[in-house]
Scaffold this active site. Structure first.
Site, PDB file in Angstrom:
ATOM      1  N   GLU A   1      36.645  36.255  38.370  1.00  0.00           N
ATOM      2  CA  GLU A   1      37.515  35.647  39.379  1.00  0.00           C
ATOM      3  C   GLU A   1      37.266  36.256  40.754  1.00  0.00           C
ATOM      4  O   GLU A   1      37.205  35.546  41.753  1.00  0.00           O
ATOM      5  CB  GLU A   1      38.982  35.821  38.977  1.00  0.00           C
ATOM      6  CG  GLU A   1      39.394  34.933  37.816  1.00  0.00           C
ATOM      7  CD  GLU A   1      40.790  35.233  37.303  1.00  0.00           C
ATOM      8  OE1 GLU A   1      41.391  34.353  36.670  1.00  0.00           O
ATOM      9  OE2 GLU A   1      41.284  36.358  37.522  1.00  0.00           O
TER      10      GLU A   1
ATOM     11  N   ALA B   1      47.622  33.376  40.331  1.00  0.00           N
ATOM     12  CA  ALA B   1      47.876  34.798  40.558  1.00  0.00           C
ATOM     13  C   ALA B   1      49.036  35.230  39.682  1.00  0.00           C
ATOM     14  O   ALA B   1      49.910  34.430  39.343  1.00  0.00           O
ATOM     15  CB  ALA B   1      48.174  35.072  42.031  1.00  0.00           C
TER      16      ALA B   1
ATOM     17  N   GLY C   1      43.588  30.561  33.694  1.00  0.00           N
ATOM     18  CA  GLY C   1      45.020  30.723  33.469  1.00  0.00           C
ATOM     19  C   GLY C   1      45.715  29.388  33.353  1.00  0.00           C
ATOM     20  O   GLY C   1      45.107  28.324  33.521  1.00  0.00           O
TER      21      GLY C   1
ATOM     22  N   THR D   1      48.057  27.876  35.232  1.00  0.00           N
ATOM     23  CA  THR D   1      48.144  27.053  36.440  1.00  0.00           C
ATOM     24  C   THR D   1      46.784  26.464  36.779  1.00  0.00           C
ATOM     25  O   THR D   1      46.668  25.296  37.157  1.00  0.00           O
ATOM     26  CB  THR D   1      48.675  27.876  37.621  1.00  0.00           C
ATOM     27  OG1 THR D   1      49.837  28.604  37.212  1.00  0.00           O
ATOM     28  CG2 THR D   1      49.053  26.974  38.785  1.00  0.00           C
TER      29      THR D   1
ATOM     30  N   ASP E   1      42.600  29.267  42.453  1.00  0.00           N
ATOM     31  CA  ASP E   1      42.918  30.097  41.299  1.00  0.00           C
ATOM     32  C   ASP E   1      44.387  30.490  41.357  1.00  0.00           C
ATOM     33  O   ASP E   1      45.032  30.420  42.409  1.00  0.00           O
ATOM     34  CB  ASP E   1      42.032  31.352  41.311  1.00  0.00           C
ATOM     35  CG  ASP E   1      41.917  32.010  39.940  1.00  0.00           C
ATOM     36  OD1 ASP E   1      42.649  31.605  39.015  1.00  0.00           O
ATOM     37  OD2 ASP E   1      41.095  32.935  39.806  1.00  0.00           O
TER      38      ASP E   1
END
Length: 262
Positions: free
Chosen positions: A111, A91, A34, A36, A89
């Site tokens: 993930e 969200a 993703g 971020t 990770d």
């Protein structure tokens, strides 16, 4: 470079930059998927090049794997690493208990496997992702292509018996074709509005034939690093059962340095 970033991008950069400091020399690290997480990978690559940081990384998607290799990070499979010290990770949503909705990027299966094969999971996010109750973001559910419409009907039937506001589901598309995950599966996006009992919903969804995994991450995340547009970071640690909050500051000018080395 900083002036060209939106406030949300600056917040994501700040969170990723702060979280990268948790990575220590010799660690085996899971890398999320993703926007971020991409900032995190770039920051870790910068540390590899400038500080000589030595890590072994397990990416959660082909996109993350490609970026990690581009910035000089040593990439291996989870089977090779066996177990990880840390996974970082993003969200799509998180609540006060660090229950998450993930899978907006289509990598929820890898993930979740990587996160649960780690001693610790740190979530990196901006403040807009925090919610009182999960469900505003559509919940992804990964299903095998064979009989996916039957699986979809069974999922919708189950939704009538659990504490959710909406019961609509749709097949995620990529243009005029179904979106396909790295494992060759499809994704159903559930428009639930509100999820009253994430733990129950996660369990019943995974009992549906054809469902591979769902995007509810329950009792997996230990800490969350929340970035803000001014470079401030708020780190909440729930691993001890009591929320511990720490504040820090990131120099947003470092965004230029991350890209100049590539």
């Amino acid at each position: 470079m900083t002036d060209q970033l939106t406030p949300v991008d600056r917040a994501k950069f700040a969170a990723a930059h702060c979280a990268a400091d948790f990575v220590q020399d010799g660690m085996r690290v899971g890398l999320g998927t993703g926007s971020t997480a991409a900032w995190l990978v770039r920051r870790l690559g910068q540390r590899v090049r400038q500080e000589g940081l030595r890590i072994i990384a397990v990416p959660t998607s082909t996109r993350t794997s490609q970026l990690a290799r581009e910035v000089g990070i040593n990439v291996v499979s989870l089977d090779e690493a066996r177990w990880l010290d840390l996974t970082i990770d993003g969200a799509d949503e998180f609540d006060a208990e660090l229950t998450l909705i993930k899978g907006g990027g289509g990598a929820l299966l890898q993930e979740k496997i990587v996160a649960t094969a780690s001693d610790q999971m740190i979530v990196i996010t901006d403040a807009a992702k925090e919610v009182a109750t999960l469900g505003a973001f559509p919940l992804p559910v990964e299903v095998i292509p064979f009989g996916w419409q039957a699986s979809k009907a069974l999922v919708e039937e189950i939704l009538a018996s659990v504490d959710v506001m909406g019961r609509q589901s749709s097949l995620r598309m990529n243009g005029d074709r179904p979106y396909m995950t790295d494992e060759g599966n499809y994704i159903l996006d559930l428009a639930l509005g509100r999820i009253g009992n994430p733990r129950q919903l996660a369990m019943v969804l995974n009992q549906v034939p054809g469902v591979v995994e769902n995007g509810l991450f329950v009792d997996i995340a230990d800490q969350v690093v929340i970035g803000h547009a001014d470079g401030k970071c708020e780190t909440r640690d729930l691993s001890s059962g009591v929320a511990e909050v720490k504040m820090s500051q990131v120099d947003l000018a470092d965004t230029h340095n991350i890209f100049s080395d590539l």
